[in-house]
Design an enzyme around this catalytic site. Structure first.
Site, PDB file in Angstrom:
ATOM      1  CG  ASN A   9      -1.755   1.234   1.340  1.00 35.61           C
ATOM      2  OD1 ASN A   9      -1.836   2.017   0.393  1.00 35.61           O
ATOM      3  ND2 ASN A   9      -2.386   1.435   2.488  1.00 35.61           N
ATOM      4  CD1 TRP A  10       3.693   1.120  -2.708  1.00 32.52           C
ATOM      5  CD2 TRP A  10       3.393   1.995  -4.755  1.00 32.52           C
ATOM      6  NE1 TRP A  10       4.357   0.330  -3.607  1.00 32.52           N
ATOM      7  CE2 TRP A  10       4.189   0.843  -4.873  1.00 32.52           C
ATOM      8  CE3 TRP A  10       3.072   2.713  -5.909  1.00 32.52           C
ATOM      9  CZ2 TRP A  10       4.678   0.389  -6.104  1.00 32.52           C
ATOM     10  CZ3 TRP A  10       3.556   2.270  -7.136  1.00 32.52           C
ATOM     11  CH2 TRP A  10       4.357   1.127  -7.220  1.00 32.52           C
ATOM     12  CE  LYS A  11      -0.077   3.411   4.675  1.00 35.73           C
ATOM     13  NZ  LYS A  11       0.044   3.548   6.125  1.00 35.73           N
ATOM     14  CG  HIS A  96      -5.734   2.034   5.129  1.00 29.05           C
ATOM     15  ND1 HIS A  96      -5.287   3.050   5.951  1.00 29.05           N
ATOM     16  CD2 HIS A  96      -4.717   1.144   5.040  1.00 29.05           C
ATOM     17  CE1 HIS A  96      -4.038   2.770   6.320  1.00 29.05           C
ATOM     18  NE2 HIS A  96      -3.674   1.627   5.787  1.00 29.05           N
ATOM     19  CD  GLU A  98      -2.821   5.763   6.538  1.00 25.63           C
ATOM     20  OE1 GLU A  98      -2.835   5.758   5.300  1.00 25.63           O
ATOM     21  OE2 GLU A  98      -1.880   5.285   7.210  1.00 25.63           O
ATOM     22  CD  GLU A 168      -3.119  -2.161   7.411  1.00 23.05           C
ATOM     23  OE1 GLU A 168      -1.998  -2.359   6.932  1.00 23.05           O
ATOM     24  OE2 GLU A 168      -3.808  -1.163   7.134  1.00 23.05           O
ATOM     25  N   GLY A 174       2.701   2.903  10.778  1.00 24.60           N
ATOM     26  CA  GLY A 174       3.626   4.023  10.611  1.00 24.60           C
ATOM     27  C   GLY A 174       4.312   4.449  11.897  1.00 24.60           C
ATOM     28  CB  SER A 213       5.485  -1.069  12.074  1.00 20.80           C
ATOM     29  OG  SER A 213       5.046   0.259  12.313  1.00 20.80           O
TER      30      SER A 213
HETATM   31  P1  13P Z   1       3.226   0.953   7.605  1.00 17.67           P
HETATM   32  O1  13P Z   1       3.756  -0.360   7.044  1.00 17.67           O
HETATM   33  O2  13P Z   1       3.915   2.154   7.057  1.00 17.67           O
HETATM   34  O3  13P Z   1       3.138   0.902   9.089  1.00 17.67           O
HETATM   35  O4  13P Z   1       1.704   1.080   7.065  1.00 17.67           O
HETATM   36  C1  13P Z   1       0.862  -0.005   7.236  1.00 17.67           C
HETATM   37  C2  13P Z   1      -0.368   0.229   6.450  1.00 17.67           C
HETATM   38  O5  13P Z   1      -1.174   1.072   6.797  1.00 17.67           O
HETATM   39  C3  13P Z   1      -0.581  -0.574   5.234  1.00 17.67           C
HETATM   40  O6  13P Z   1      -1.877  -0.431   4.757  1.00 17.67           O
END
Ligand code: 13P
Length: 249
Positions: A9-11, A96, A98, A168, A174, A213
């Protein structure tokens, strides 16, 4: 047998040019293998470029990070499931944390989005997870199961059996704080138990991924935990070589 799933997931990272460069490098260092499913989820503006770059690599699937629940219409700034499909996507991330925390996505929206994904021929990858204050209050499983039930609520059994779910924990995203493998197993086991109630033996077909993470260093240990069937990776998936290492775990 269900294969392990590795999803990147590159966001909000990697526009079209970076996406092209990433995939050129990744495909060069990651040879096709049929014992796993690899998914990359670029931002919507990079989907078409990614779909083109992956045209000769059906072993690497393309996913969209967020879709609207309607197929088209006056929804400025949104991406529909059919549009993502048109770019070559086969997977849609839904719910997600976020999206839930920063953009007000509710359980009802995730239900509608899962249904929209299925309508367009995309596999929903439903994300669930508790916030730190919910973990501290001891309601992790209640929160996660509420999110799972909502996400499945508009799908029929055959679609549930072919979807994937990612656990998650919000406090692990993060932050560099990874859940202990045994904590992930507790939550994944509860999700599996619920799936068995809904779709009986086909519950075993559903991949349950862990995210939060994940790094090239901790991927193997997390993947070895019971009921962890894959990894959903954010920041450590942004570098093509690191992602190739993780996808080869
Ligand atoms: P990180 O791997 O940066 O913690 O992000 C996890 C995430 O939200 C994947 O969807």
């Amino acid at each position: 047998m269900r294969k392990p799933v590795f999803a990147a997931n590159w966001k909000m990272n990697h526009g079209p040019q970076d996406t092209r460069a990433f995939l050129t490098r990744f495909l060069a260092v990651y040879p096709p293998r049929d014992d796993r499913t690899v998914i990359v989820l670029p931002p919507a503006v990079s989907l078409a470029v990614a779909g083109f770059a992956l045209r000769d690599r059906p072993d690497v699937q393309l996913g969209v990070q967020s879709i609207h629940w309607e197929d088209k219409g006056a929804f400025t700034g949104e991406t529909s499931a059919p549009m993502a499909r048109d770019c070559g996507a086969t997977v849609a991330l839904v719910g997600h944390s976020e999206r839930r925390q920063l953009f007000g996505e509710t359980d009802d929206m995730t239900a509608r989005k899962c249904a929209a994904a299925v309508r367009a021929g995309l596999t929903p990858l439903l994300c669930v997870g508790e916030r730190i204050e919910e973990r501290d209050r001891g309601i992790t499983l209640a929160v996660v199961l509420r999110q799972v039930k909502a996400g499945l609520s508009r799908l029929d059994k055959s679609h549930i059996a072919s979807m994937a779910i990612a656990y998650e924990p919000v406090w692990a995203i993060g932050t560099g704080k990874t859940a202990r493998p045994e904590d992930a197993t507790i939550v994944h086991t509860a999700i599996r138990r619920h799936l068995r109630e809904v779709i009986t033996s086909r519950a075993e077909d559903v991949a349950i991924l862990y995210g939060g993470s994940v790094t090239a260093e901790n991927a193997a240990e997390l993947l070895a935990a019971p009921e962890v069937n894959g990894l959903l990776v954010g920041s450590a998936s942004l570098d093509a070589d690191t992602w190739a290492r993780i996808a080869s775990t």
